[in-house]
Design a protein around this motif. Structure first.
Motif: not given
Length: 82
Positions: A46-55, A57-63
């Motif tokens: 589960v963690s592997e699937i979501n690896n990079g997802l936080d980044e 989302v953060d990239e999208f929110r701060t664009r």
């Protein structure tokens, strides 16, 4: 058959990511997967699937929003009926 497998794998990934984004714990995601017929989905997977997802989302929110866009503002504070 191959495209069907790819679709089902992609659907599983989307479910796992949606759960993750909504704050569902990895252990609960494992239980959800079992209910969907997936026998083995560990917390590390589960963690592997979501690896990079936080980044992402953060990239999208701060664009930067540089492009001009047209908008329509409506004020419906007064309603009238005919």
């Amino acid at each position: 058959m191959k495209t069907e497998k790819k679709r089902s794998e992609q659907a599983l990934i989307q479910v796992v990511q949606e759960c993750w984004l909504n704050g569902v714990s990895t252990r609960k995601i494992e239980k959800i997967a079992k209910r969907l017929g997936i026998e083995s989905l560990s917390a590390s997977e589960v963690s592997e699937i979501n690896n990079g997802l936080d980044e992402m989302v953060d990239e999208f929110r701060t664009r930067k929003l540089e492009a001009e866009s047209r908008g329509l503002i409506l004020n419906i504070s007064t309603l009238t009926s005919f």
